[in-house]
Every structure is written in C-alpha cells, then in structure tokens.
Enzyme design. Structure first.
Site, short mmCIF file in Angstrom:
data_model
loop_
_atom_site.label_atom_id
_atom_site.label_comp_id
_atom_site.label_asym_id
_atom_site.label_seq_id
_atom_site.Cartn_x
_atom_site.Cartn_y
_atom_site.Cartn_z
N LYS A 78 0.85 -1.20 0.00
CA LYS A 78 0.00 0.00 0.00
C LYS A 78 0.88 1.25 0.00
O LYS A 78 0.61 2.23 -0.69
CB LYS A 78 -0.93 -0.01 1.22
CG LYS A 78 -1.98 1.08 1.25
CD LYS A 78 -1.53 2.37 1.88
CE LYS A 78 -2.66 3.40 1.94
NZ LYS A 78 -2.22 4.71 2.44
N ASP B 214 -5.44 5.37 -15.33
CA ASP B 214 -6.35 4.47 -14.63
C ASP B 214 -5.58 3.78 -13.49
O ASP B 214 -5.01 2.71 -13.66
CB ASP B 214 -6.89 3.44 -15.64
CG ASP B 214 -7.91 2.50 -15.02
OD1 ASP B 214 -8.05 2.50 -13.78
OD2 ASP B 214 -8.55 1.77 -15.78
C1 MEV Z 1 0.66 4.71 4.96
O1 MEV Z 1 -0.17 5.33 4.00
C2 MEV Z 1 1.66 3.78 4.31
C3 MEV Z 1 2.50 2.92 5.27
O2 MEV Z 1 1.63 2.21 6.15
C4 MEV Z 1 3.30 1.98 4.42
C5 MEV Z 1 4.02 0.90 5.21
O3 MEV Z 1 3.55 0.51 6.29
O4 MEV Z 1 5.04 0.41 4.68
C6 MEV Z 1 3.38 3.77 6.13
#
Ligand code: MEV
Length: 417
Positions: free
Chosen positions: A257, A273
């Site tokens: 993420k 996209d």
């Molecule tokens: C937050 O948007 C993204 C993180 O959680 C990514 C990660 O945990 O590596 C900080």
C-alpha cells in the site's frame, strides 16, 4: 544544468514553487494559468456521466529524482500528508547512490476471450492456435494506426480451464499497445475475434475484455541507498522490514500500500487508470502467495539495494491522460516521452516511497512526521490562518497535545497577544 535537486522546496511560497516548476519544465504562461484555474465544466461533463461538481485533490511536486541519469520533478496528486515529502527525501538519498535505474518490457497487454459449451476443449484449443495467423489478422484490422506504429496483436495463446460449469477455453490476445494504456485497443480486438473463435471452436463466447494482470508489461527499478548516508541501523531495519513483508501477507499488504501511495499519486496527477495498476500490482504480488513487490538486500560494501517489479499498464497517449488539460501539463512537468520512460519513473517512485516508509517505520516510526502535518490541519480546523498555523502546530507537537481543543485555546491566546 537543470537539476531536480532542490533543497527547501517545502519552505518556498506557492508562487516560488510554481516558478521553479515553470522554468524546470518550460511551462508557458497559459499553462500556468490553466493549472491555477478550475477545469471547464463542459470538459468535465464530457468526461463522465451525471456530472455535478469537481473534486479537489492537492498536487505536490516530489523533488530530487534522478532516474537513468535524467532529472525529474514528479507531480503527485494525493490527499495524504507525508507522501510527497517522503518520496523527495528518499530520492535525495538514492541520488547519493547514483540515482534510480529503471527498465520496462515492451508494452504487451493481454485481451481475454472466454469460450464455453465445448465438448472437445483440448482440440478446440489446438484449432485456435492453428488459426493464429487469421486471428491476428482480424485483430490488427481493427487498429491500423497502432499497427503502423509498430504495435498490434503479436500472438495468440489459449488455455483450457476446468470450471464447475464445464471446460472453458480462454484465449489470450497478446497486444503491443505502444504508448497507450491500451484498454480500448485490446477490448476492440477481443470483441472482433470472438465470432471467428466461435466458428473455429463450435463453442459460445461470453466475456471479451483485457486482463489487468499485465504480466508481459513489467516495469522494474532499482537503487542503491549508501550505508554512509543512512547508517547501518537503517540498512538492517529495512532488510528486517522487507523480510517481514516477504513472509507475512498482513504486513505485505500494508508494505505494498505504501508503494502504491506514490505510484497512484502520479497516476492521478496524469489522469491514468490507477485502479488498473492497483489491481495488477496486488495480483502480481499474489502470484506465488501474496508478498512484497520490492526486495531489499545489502551489497558487498554494506549499502542497501532496493529493487521493485510490477505490471504497469499506463499510457502517455490516449484516454483521459490526453484530454484532461491539467493531466497533460502534469505529464509535461514530468517530461516523460513515452510509455517505457513513464513506467520506469512510476516504478522508481514506488521504490522511493517504500524506502521512506520502511525506514521511518523501522527507526523513529511514522507518527512523528505525521503528527506535525496533522497538527497543521488541526490548527486550520481551529480557525488559524497565516503564520499562526505553523506556530500553533509546532506548539502542539512540542507539548505532545495535538488536539482541536488545544488548538482553539492556543489560537485564542495568540490572537489576544
Ligand atoms: C501509509 O499510508 C503507508 C504505510 O503504512 C506503508 C508501510 O507501512 O510500509 C506507512
């Protein structure tokens, strides 16, 4: 010489930042005023259905990116604080190690055609392959422009899948979409070959659509983060963070993420996209059991080496990225000439974002950085304006009391001073 290594960009005023971007990317006065204005409602109305109003997402510029020896300023559209700063900071460290290297495969997309009602699926599959030339010809008749640019349908593959409704033959058209994202070209071709496939197989076609798992369209980037810049503790912390993500899907999801925070922000800024890239990235990460899209290792000198690999179905021509006025300017700011270059930039941004996140997580944690930005938002919510925003935010962070009631108290106090 032109450089994206700009210190203290965040300390500059909005206008100063715009001037830097303008001269870096040779923007015209009209482009600047377009960036500062709202999208024409008529354009918006043609873009999607039932338009009522426009949404606002801030666009920040990530600085310091050096990729394959070229300087980049990276426009990122995102509502989450810290992401742009983190990318810039990681890019600054990567350039101390020579910058990012990036490569991309040819832009080959997969179009899927689903054939059912087959009594002899294996021979149907072979008959499809036997007629490959004819199928490629039909597909390519749909897009002479793409073919003239060196793209078009290059291959046909077929698989037999056992399903609870009987066997299916799934035909894959392998289409070189050149600098486009390619959804339209691929879907048109998949629809065009369907009648011929029914004739060849004697089956019935249902779905004809591209696959977002673009396994032949892969972007790769890597970079060296020098040990003498980040310290041994960070090198070890990042390698432990990676190992955690590699072996645990719960962690890998969050780790990935963080990667997509960066990639999606560039995709939103350039009106690509991002859902397609998200879907492809997570499916790719899951091909052998869900895991990290990056890998982190140490070289012989103890420097940290990061690599990233993921499908990258994006375009520099066609779709909204060519009709959305600000997205076109965002691409000009980015300065990418074609798909291959764009894909490498996106992979580099993902790697930078991952570095920054797992470095912070394995050292001071992310809350400290988040809190100071969060504190500014709280100060604004309390009604602070101008210099008071930073003053109140800094005070709340110092006291470790980042709360709306405290911001209101401080605002009252400073206003009566
Ligand atoms: C937050 O948007 C993204 C993180 O959680 C990514 C990660 O945990 O590596 C900080």
């Amino acid at each position: 010489m032109k450089t994206s290594r700009i210190s203290g960009f965040y300390n500059k005023t909005l206008n100063e930042r715009m001037e830097i971007v303008k001269s870096f990317s040779d923007l015209t006065d009209e482009e600047i005023s377009l960036l500062k204005s709202q999208m024409d409602m008529e354009i918006a109305n043609r873009m999607i259905e039932n338009v009522v109003y426009l949404n606002d997402v801030p666009v920040g510029i990530a600085t310091n990116f050096l990729i394959n020896g070229k300087e980049y300023l990276i426009p990122m559209a995102i509502e989450e604080p810290s992401v742009v700063a983190a990318a810039s900071n990681a890019a600054r460290i990567a350039r101390a190690g020579g910058g990012f290297r990036a490569i991309a495969t040819e832009p080959l997309m997969i179009g899927q055609v689903q054939i059912v009602n087959l009594s002899d699926p294996y021979s149907a599959k072979f008959r499809v392959l036997e007629n490959k030339g004819e199928l490629i010809k039909i597909a390519n008749e749909q897009d002479p422009v793409l073919v003239s640019l060196g793209g078009g349908c290059k291959d046909v593959q077929a698989r037999v899948l056992d399903s609870s409704l009987g066997p299916m033959v799934i035909v894959h058209l392998i289409v070189d979409v050149r600098d486009a994202m390619g959804a339209n070209a691929v879907n048109t071709m998949a629809e065009a070959v369907a009648p011929k496939l029914e004739e060849i197989t004697g089956g019935k076609v249902y779905l004809r659509i591209l696959s977002n798992l673009a396994t032949y369209r892969i972007a790769r980037a890597w970079a060296r983060f020098p040990r003498n810049v980040i310290g041994e503790n960070a090198v070890n912390g990042i390698i432990y963070a990676y190992e955690f993500a590699r072996i645990d899907p719960y962690r890998a999801t969050t780790h990935n993420k963080g990667i997509m925070n960066g990639i999606d922000a560039v995709l939103v800024a350039t009106a690509n996209d991002w859902r397609a890239v998200e879907a492809g990235a997570h499916a790719y990460a899951a091909m052998n059991g869900y895991t990290s899209l990056t890998r982190w290792e140490m070289d012989k000198e103890g420097n940290l080496i990061g690599t990233i690999e993921l499908p990258m179905a994006v375009g520099t021509v066609g779709g909204a990225s060519s009709t959305h006025p600000k997205a076109k300017i965002a691409r000009k700011i980015l300065g990418v000439k074609n798909y291959m270059e764009f894909a490498g930039v996106l992979a580099s941004v993902g790697l930078a974002q991952n570095f920054a996140a797992i470095r912070a997580l394995s050292e001071e944690g992310i809350q400290k950085g988040h809190m100071s930005l969060h504190a500014r938002n709280i100060a604004v919510m309390a009604g602070a304006t101008g210099d008071l925003i930073d003053r109140i935010a800094e005070e709340m962070v110092r006291e470790n009391r980042v709360r709306l009631d405290r911001a209101r108290e401080l605002l009252k106090k400073y206003r009566s001073d």
